[in-house]
Design a protein around this motif. Structure first.
Motif, PDB file in Angstrom:
ATOM      1  N   LEU A 121       0.832  -1.207   0.000  1.00 53.98           N
ATOM      2  CA  LEU A 121       0.000   0.000   0.000  1.00 53.98           C
ATOM      3  C   LEU A 121       0.871   1.262   0.000  1.00 53.98           C
ATOM      4  O   LEU A 121       0.680   2.166  -0.821  1.00 53.98           O
ATOM      5  N   ASP A 122       1.818   1.313   0.916  1.00 54.20           N
ATOM      6  CA  ASP A 122       2.675   2.496   0.997  1.00 54.20           C
ATOM      7  C   ASP A 122       3.612   2.583  -0.195  1.00 54.20           C
ATOM      8  O   ASP A 122       3.932   3.688  -0.665  1.00 54.20           O
ATOM      9  N   GLY A 123       4.053   1.429  -0.678  1.00 57.92           N
ATOM     10  CA  GLY A 123       4.908   1.410  -1.856  1.00 57.92           C
ATOM     11  C   GLY A 123       4.205   1.981  -3.081  1.00 57.92           C
ATOM     12  O   GLY A 123       4.791   2.746  -3.860  1.00 57.92           O
ATOM     13  N   PHE A 124       2.937   1.619  -3.244  1.00 58.16           N
ATOM     14  CA  PHE A 124       2.168   2.140  -4.379  1.00 58.16           C
ATOM     15  C   PHE A 124       2.019   3.647  -4.262  1.00 58.16           C
ATOM     16  O   PHE A 124       2.208   4.383  -5.246  1.00 58.16           O
ATOM     17  N   ARG A 125       1.686   4.112  -3.053  1.00 61.16           N
ATOM     18  CA  ARG A 125       1.518   5.557  -2.846  1.00 61.16           C
ATOM     19  C   ARG A 125       2.804   6.319  -3.185  1.00 61.16           C
ATOM     20  O   ARG A 125       2.776   7.346  -3.865  1.00 61.16           O
ATOM     21  N   LEU A 126       3.913   5.803  -2.675  1.00 63.33           N
ATOM     22  CA  LEU A 126       5.186   6.488  -2.893  1.00 63.33           C
ATOM     23  C   LEU A 126       5.574   6.501  -4.360  1.00 63.33           C
ATOM     24  O   LEU A 126       6.119   7.483  -4.874  1.00 63.33           O
ATOM     25  N   THR A 127       5.298   5.392  -5.056  1.00 60.33           N
ATOM     26  CA  THR A 127       5.603   5.324  -6.494  1.00 60.33           C
ATOM     27  C   THR A 127       4.750   6.313  -7.271  1.00 60.33           C
ATOM     28  O   THR A 127       5.247   7.025  -8.156  1.00 60.33           O
ATOM     29  N   ALA A 128       3.447   6.366  -6.928  1.00 60.09           N
ATOM     30  CA  ALA A 128       2.552   7.315  -7.599  1.00 60.09           C
ATOM     31  C   ALA A 128       2.995   8.749  -7.332  1.00 60.09           C
ATOM     32  O   ALA A 128       2.976   9.601  -8.233  1.00 60.09           O
ATOM     33  N   ASN A 129       3.409   9.028  -6.108  1.00 62.19           N
ATOM     34  CA  ASN A 129       3.922  10.365  -5.779  1.00 62.19           C
ATOM     35  C   ASN A 129       5.132  10.708  -6.642  1.00 62.19           C
ATOM     36  O   ASN A 129       5.228  11.808  -7.201  1.00 62.19           O
ATOM     37  N   LYS A 130       6.060   9.765  -6.725  1.00 64.14           N
ATOM     38  CA  LYS A 130       7.292  10.000  -7.484  1.00 64.14           C
ATOM     39  C   LYS A 130       6.993  10.283  -8.953  1.00 64.14           C
ATOM     40  O   LYS A 130       7.590  11.177  -9.568  1.00 64.14           O
ATOM     41  N   LEU A 131       6.061   9.518  -9.518  1.00 66.09           N
ATOM     42  CA  LEU A 131       5.691   9.713 -10.923  1.00 66.09           C
ATOM     43  C   LEU A 131       5.111  11.105 -11.161  1.00 66.09           C
ATOM     44  O   LEU A 131       5.252  11.663 -12.251  1.00 66.09           O
ATOM     45  N   HIS A 132       4.477  11.673 -10.134  1.00 63.42           N
ATOM     46  CA  HIS A 132       3.868  12.987 -10.274  1.00 63.42           C
ATOM     47  C   HIS A 132       4.765  14.103  -9.743  1.00 63.42           C
ATOM     48  O   HIS A 132       4.315  15.239  -9.556  1.00 63.42           O
ATOM     49  N   GLY A 133       6.041  13.773  -9.485  1.00 63.95           N
ATOM     50  CA  GLY A 133       6.993  14.791  -9.065  1.00 63.95           C
ATOM     51  C   GLY A 133       6.837  15.229  -7.626  1.00 63.95           C
ATOM     52  O   GLY A 133       7.238  16.342  -7.252  1.00 63.95           O
ATOM     53  N   ILE A 134       6.248  14.379  -6.790  1.00 64.70           N
ATOM     54  CA  ILE A 134       6.022  14.708  -5.385  1.00 64.70           C
ATOM     55  C   ILE A 134       7.040  13.966  -4.516  1.00 64.70           C
ATOM     56  O   ILE A 134       7.078  12.732  -4.520  1.00 64.70           O
ATOM     57  N   ASN A 135       7.854  14.691  -3.801  1.00 75.77           N
ATOM     58  CA  ASN A 135       8.866  14.080  -2.942  1.00 75.77           C
ATOM     59  C   ASN A 135       8.459  14.059  -1.468  1.00 75.77           C
ATOM     60  O   ASN A 135       8.927  13.228  -0.700  1.00 75.77           O
ATOM     61  N   ASN A 136       7.605  14.981  -1.085  1.00 73.38           N
ATOM     62  CA  ASN A 136       7.144  15.062   0.297  1.00 73.38           C
ATOM     63  C   ASN A 136       5.881  14.212   0.456  1.00 73.38           C
ATOM     64  O   ASN A 136       4.828  14.546  -0.088  1.00 73.38           O
ATOM     65  N   HIS A 137       5.969  13.104   1.209  1.00 76.29           N
ATOM     66  CA  HIS A 137       4.812  12.207   1.323  1.00 76.29           C
ATOM     67  C   HIS A 137       3.661  12.826   2.106  1.00 76.29           C
ATOM     68  O   HIS A 137       2.555  12.276   2.117  1.00 76.29           O
ATOM     69  N   LEU A 138       3.880  13.977   2.744  1.00 78.75           N
ATOM     70  CA  LEU A 138       2.794  14.665   3.452  1.00 78.75           C
ATOM     71  C   LEU A 138       2.026  15.620   2.536  1.00 78.75           C
ATOM     72  O   LEU A 138       0.963  16.122   2.911  1.00 78.75           O
ATOM     73  N   GLN A 139       2.550  15.830   1.327  1.00 80.40           N
ATOM     74  CA  GLN A 139       1.908  16.807   0.445  1.00 80.40           C
ATOM     75  C   GLN A 139       0.475  16.421   0.103  1.00 80.40           C
ATOM     76  O   GLN A 139      -0.448  17.247   0.206  1.00 80.40           O
ATOM     77  N   ILE A 140       0.262  15.173  -0.297  1.00 81.83           N
ATOM     78  CA  ILE A 140      -1.080  14.712  -0.666  1.00 81.83           C
ATOM     79  C   ILE A 140      -2.032  14.740   0.525  1.00 81.83           C
ATOM     80  O   ILE A 140      -3.157  15.260   0.412  1.00 81.83           O
ATOM     81  N   PRO A 141      -1.635  14.189   1.708  1.00 83.58           N
ATOM     82  CA  PRO A 141      -2.538  14.285   2.864  1.00 83.58           C
ATOM     83  C   PRO A 141      -2.910  15.724   3.230  1.00 83.58           C
ATOM     84  O   PRO A 141      -4.056  15.997   3.579  1.00 83.58           O
ATOM     85  N   LEU A 142      -1.947  16.631   3.126  1.00 87.46           N
ATOM     86  CA  LEU A 142      -2.230  18.022   3.455  1.00 87.46           C
ATOM     87  C   LEU A 142      -3.153  18.659   2.420  1.00 87.46           C
ATOM     88  O   LEU A 142      -4.087  19.390   2.779  1.00 87.46           O
ATOM     89  N   GLU A 143      -2.920  18.369   1.149  1.00 88.23           N
ATOM     90  CA  GLU A 143      -3.805  18.882   0.109  1.00 88.23           C
ATOM     91  C   GLU A 143      -5.208  18.316   0.267  1.00 88.23           C
ATOM     92  O   GLU A 143      -6.204  19.037   0.108  1.00 88.23           O
TER      93      GLU A 143
END
Length: 604
Positions: free
Chosen positions: A238-260
């Motif tokens: 689950l976390d691996g998928f999230r992190l991969t999706a973040n990386k593909l979208h240029g997101i390095n901070n894993h808190l960015q999506i939860p905060l948005e």
């Protein structure tokens, strides 16, 4: 009984999981998704201007699809929660999530077209009647901004399709594993029964007998540890998928999506946790004093929610009918409309509360937009804790109730403000019971009940945040073993509780559903936010008196139409990025601790 302890689902789709009405609704949903996709594909913003009639129709179809998904998923989830062994419910949910892929693909295309519009054309759209509805402009501007980081339409479609079996399926697999958890327990008549996870948890944390709590906690830990490697697989993926999706979208901070997702600034999050961390000692003192009252030097994990029984005091029990009447009566002190709504929920059988085997643990509230109703799930055990849980979930339902007339996108409030109405409802119940206390022994018990929520928010949920934050950092580098995950959890518990406990819950990470939910990342800090935000609203309510009700409804109706900081500024005139607001809320709870420490001194 005046009120039923089992819910009515037949008024939604008659016949349960085999309902012909459900089958027909799912077939209609397929058609609506297809229509929605076709409308978006054919839509040309340039030729649609200036009236934007086609775009208006697209939003109407989008509402039909969203409502259809929410209605069906809520219904099937209700069936699965009430009977974890219902295998068809699981496969039906999987089918629904599969259907959602096409809907998400269409949404990607719509977002890309909105994002590609020139500023001039967008300003023309903003002047139309469609965007003049409450909150619609805010939500579409939000979509336009978030759309800037999307990949190509084809790439986004691939990610959405893969997520069905590579992300959502892992979350569903967790439910499958939990259904296999059972805890053996020997009752007083020496008969051994198999408790479901939900039953075992309630008894483990709430039984008056410390030996029962200790025995169940040992067996509880053993049950989750036994399947820890399986839960580690689920969590890693689950976390691996999230992190991969973040990386593909240029997101390095894993808190960015939860905060948005929570429409919240990182400065606000840091101000909240930073202020809490500076105020931990009173809560440590409270836990230590409670442990002493229970005959122990330090607080044991399973004793945190245990009732404090002193002298001749016997903890008051509430039948379901008594709980309902108590909640309705006390809601009425703050909001007659809220009380009327709660009474309707009880009378119309919107609540599943029966204590029986086969139910999933926990409690929740879900919305049914096509009926403009809610359903509440819990396992009721007659303690004041369950009365609070019932009030909490009714608060969620009321939040939805006051927003049904708004556009669907303007009802889509984030989790942090979702906990506002629910926690506010809990505070009403907590203070009402405390005011009725006739003796010091009863007051001690009730302050403890009230403090259990505060401890959960400032210690337990802080643990979850620390753990999940560290887990994401570690998962960026490697897949973790169950032993490594357990170590992260123990470290988080010791940090959050200031290493003050006599025992910890190493496999808490396996037993806590919130870590395994695919739709909401970081299902933790919004609880604490909502709790402290509700304290501010509660204090405001006490000052406003009879004029509060309409102000409260106005605040709830705005929760999906502005940022969290804007909401707080507009309705409470506070700045969430500063520590002052958070300190004011914590100080309210510290007064309860001071009173608790004072009146318990003579029992030590």
């Amino acid at each position: 009984m005046k009120y039923s302890i089992t819910w009515d689902l037949d008024s939604l789709f008659n016949g349960g999981i085999d309902s012909p009405e459900l089958e027909q609704r799912l077939a209609l949903l397929d058609q609506q998704i297809s229509d929605y996709s076709d409308e978006i594909t054919a839509w040309n913003p340039e030729s649609d201007a200036p009236a934007f009639e086609a775009f208006s129709n697209i939003l109407k179809t989008q509402e039909l699809v969203k409502n259809g998904f929410n209605q069906a998923i809520s219904f099937v989830t209700a069936i699965q929660s009430a009977d974890v062994n219902d295998k068809k419910a699981g496969t039906t949910l999987a089918s629904l999530y599969s259907k959602s892929t096409n809907f998400e693909n269409a949404n990607v295309l719509l977002t890309k077209k909105i994002t590609a519009m020139s500023d001039t054309l967008w300003q023309t759209l903003e002047k139309t009647e469609t965007l003049s509805q409450p909150g619609v402009s805010f939500n579409l501007n939000e979509t336009r901004e978030l759309g800037k980081r999307l990949l190509s339409e084809n790439e986004e479609n691939i990610i959405n399709q893969l997520s069905t079996d590579g992300f959502t399926a892992w979350s569903s697999h967790y439910d499958t594993l939990v259904a296999q958890i059972s805890i053996p327990f020997t009752e007083k008549d020496e008969k051994t029964v198999e408790l479901s996870a939900g039953q075992a948890f309630n008894k483990m944390m709430g039984d008056a007998d410390s030996e029962v709590r200790a025995e169940l906690f040992e067996k509880w830990e053993e049950a989750w540890a036994k399947k820890a490697p399986l839960f580690a697989d689920v969590l890693n993926h689950l976390d691996g998928f999230r992190l991969t999706a973040n990386k593909l979208h240029g997101i390095n901070n894993h808190l960015q999506i939860p905060l948005e997702y929570n429409r919240m600034k990182e400065d606000t999050l840091n101000a909240m946790w930073g202020t809490i961390s500076k105020n931990k000692q009173p809560f440590v003192d409270f836990l230590t004093r409670k442990a002493q009252l229970l005959g122990k030097e330090k607080m044991e994990w399973q004793d945190q929610d245990a009732p404090i029984i002193l002298g001749s005091f016997e903890e008051k029990r509430y039948t379901f009918d008594e709980a309902a009447d108590f909640i309705i009566e006390n809601f009425n002190q703050f909001s007659p409309k809220m009380a009327t709504f709660a009474k309707e929920a009880f009378e119309k059988r919107w609540i599943e509360a029966e204590d029986r085997p086969g139910k999933r643990p926990g409690g929740w509230c879900t919305s049914l937009p096509e009926n403009k109703e809610s359903r509440i799930f819990m396992t009721y055990g007659e303690s004041i804790n369950e009365v609070s849980t019932l009030a909490h979930e009714l608060g969620h339902a009321y939040h939805s109730h006051v927003m049904w007339d708004l556009p669907v996108m303007s009802q889509d409030y984030a989790m942090n403000v979702a906990e506002t109405a629910s926690t506010f409802a809990e505070l009403i119940v907590a203070d009402a019971t405390l005011k009725q206390a006739a003796t010091d022994e009863e007051k001690i018990n009730l302050i403890d009940v009230k403090m259990q929520n505060a401890i959960a928010m400032f210690m337990n949920i802080h643990t979850r945040f620390i753990f999940e934050n560290n887990l994401h950092e570690a998962r960026k580098e490697n897949v973790l073993t169950d032993e490594e995950i357990t170590e992260l959890m123990l470290n988080a518990q010791k940090e959050s509780y200031c290493d003050s406990l006599g025992s910890y819950h190493p496999h808490f990470w396996a037993s806590k559903l919130h870590f395994y939910m695919d739709d909401v990342p970081f299902y933790n800090f919004p609880y604490t936010f909502g709790y402290l935000f509700s304290l501010g609203i509660y204090a405001h309510a006490q000052k406003q008196g009879s004029s509060f009700e309409d102000d409260y409804i106005a605040l709830l109706r705005d929760t999906a139409s502005m940022t969290t900081e804007e909401l707080a500024k507009k309705h409470l005139d506070v700045d969430l990025t500063k520590p002052d607001f958070w300190q004011d809320g914590i100080d309210i709870i510290k007064k309860d601790i001071e009173e608790f420490l004072t009146i318990t001194e003579k029992y030590i």
